[in-house]
Design a protein around this motif. Structure first.
Motif, PDB file in Angstrom:
ATOM      1  N   GLN A  36       0.863  -1.179   0.000  1.00 27.03           N
ATOM      2  CA  GLN A  36       0.000   0.000   0.000  1.00 27.03           C
ATOM      3  C   GLN A  36       0.902   1.232   0.000  1.00 27.03           C
ATOM      4  O   GLN A  36       1.476   1.587   1.028  1.00 27.03           O
ATOM      5  CB  GLN A  36      -0.909   0.011   1.240  1.00 27.03           C
ATOM      6  CG  GLN A  36      -1.781  -1.216   1.399  1.00 27.03           C
ATOM      7  CD  GLN A  36      -2.992  -1.181   0.480  1.00 27.03           C
ATOM      8  OE1 GLN A  36      -3.597  -0.135   0.273  1.00 27.03           O
ATOM      9  NE2 GLN A  36      -3.353  -2.328  -0.063  1.00 27.03           N
ATOM     10  N   SER A  37       1.033   1.867  -1.139  1.00 27.17           N
ATOM     11  CA  SER A  37       1.961   2.988  -1.278  1.00 27.17           C
ATOM     12  C   SER A  37       1.593   4.127  -0.333  1.00 27.17           C
ATOM     13  O   SER A  37       0.445   4.581  -0.318  1.00 27.17           O
ATOM     14  CB  SER A  37       1.953   3.493  -2.713  1.00 27.17           C
ATOM     15  OG  SER A  37       2.696   4.688  -2.832  1.00 27.17           O
ATOM     16  N   ALA A  82       2.140   7.305  -0.415  1.00 23.13           N
ATOM     17  CA  ALA A  82       1.662   8.511  -1.076  1.00 23.13           C
ATOM     18  C   ALA A  82       0.299   8.325  -1.726  1.00 23.13           C
ATOM     19  O   ALA A  82      -0.401   9.300  -2.005  1.00 23.13           O
ATOM     20  CB  ALA A  82       2.679   8.958  -2.128  1.00 23.13           C
ATOM     21  N   SER A  83      -0.089   7.068  -1.942  1.00 24.42           N
ATOM     22  CA  SER A  83      -1.321   6.794  -2.680  1.00 24.42           C
ATOM     23  C   SER A  83      -2.464   6.261  -1.832  1.00 24.42           C
ATOM     24  O   SER A  83      -3.614   6.264  -2.282  1.00 24.42           O
ATOM     25  CB  SER A  83      -1.033   5.781  -3.808  1.00 24.42           C
ATOM     26  OG  SER A  83       0.002   6.234  -4.645  1.00 24.42           O
ATOM     27  N   VAL A  84      -2.169   5.769  -0.637  1.00 25.41           N
ATOM     28  CA  VAL A  84      -3.204   5.136   0.190  1.00 25.41           C
ATOM     29  C   VAL A  84      -3.264   5.836   1.550  1.00 25.41           C
ATOM     30  O   VAL A  84      -2.664   5.372   2.534  1.00 25.41           O
ATOM     31  CB  VAL A  84      -2.929   3.619   0.368  1.00 25.41           C
ATOM     32  CG1 VAL A  84      -4.110   2.940   1.062  1.00 25.41           C
ATOM     33  CG2 VAL A  84      -2.642   2.963  -0.975  1.00 25.41           C
TER      34      VAL A  84
END
Length: 225
Positions: free
Chosen positions: A108-109, A111-113
């Motif tokens: 789960q990145s 910056a993205s999640v």
């Protein structure tokens, strides 16, 4: 009143002992919480007794108790990797920023999640350019001189740099290549250094009586002054 304050103040120390008591049962892996990393305790307002509860499993303090929560603390895990499983309160680096895990996750990145990670410290803006460094050497040039030294003699060879250039290195060796064939029993370079005028590189070449006339290569490494 003093007794109650002492009891609450002793929470940090007593919690370690009380952590084995979970609502009267035995502690399990959900303390600290596997989702938030928090530890929850109940402090009796009359006796100041402290007990650790499994809040994640639905346990709650009674009406006669005060609920206290604290974090287990951050765990630094280095650069974020999609192949690593992270737990709540883990801290990672990603894209120049740092993030703290809100819950357990994998791939789960940060910056993205945002449901899995909170931004801890954003990457700073690029600073102004630094001062220009000193100029490096220019005009690199290797000057080579070949000489023959007679048997049983020695010779000083001073390889000069061209006008406008200065030596920064140099040397000499037996033969016109450097295959490691030199033998100090026959011929050798006894010394090698910048010359006294600082305009060339000097080497003393020696040939022993056991060796015939010997061919040497001497070099000066020159750059623009």
């Amino acid at each position: 009143m003093k007794s109650r304050r002492r009891g609450i103040a002793a929470l940090a120390g007593g919690a370690l002992c009380a952590s084995l008591a979970v609502g009267g049962g035995v502690a399990i892996a959900s303390i600290p919480s596997t989702t938030t990393g928090a530890i929850t305790a109940c402090v009796n307002r009359s006796t100041s007794a402290v007990r650790i509860i499994d809040y994640q499993a639905g346990r709650r303090c009674s009406a006669a108790e005060t609920t206290l929560n604290w974090s287990k603390g951050y765990t630094y895990r280095g650069a974020w990797s999609a192949s690593v499983t992270y737990s709540a309160q883990d801290v990672v680096l990603s894209g120049g920023a740092s993030y703290v895990a809100r819950t357990a996750s994998r791939a789960q990145s940060p910056a993205s999640v945002p449901t899995a990670w909170n931004l801890l410290a954003a990457r700073g803006a690029a600073g102004p350019p630094g001062p220009r460094g000193p100029s490096g050497f220019s005009g690199y040039n290797v000057v080579t001189q070949y000489v023959t030294v007679n048997t049983g003699t020695q010779r000083l060879v001073d390889v000069q740099c061209p006008s406008g250039q200065v030596p920064v290195g140099g040397g000499a060796h037996y033969g016109n290549a450097f295959p490691g064939l030199g033998n100090a029993q026959w011929a050798y370079v006894s010394e090698s250094s910048i010359d006294e005028s600082r305009t060339g590189w000097a080497s003393t070449l020696v040939v022993t009586p056991n060796q015939g006339n010997t061919y040497f290569e001497a070099n000066a490494i020159c750059v623009n002054a």
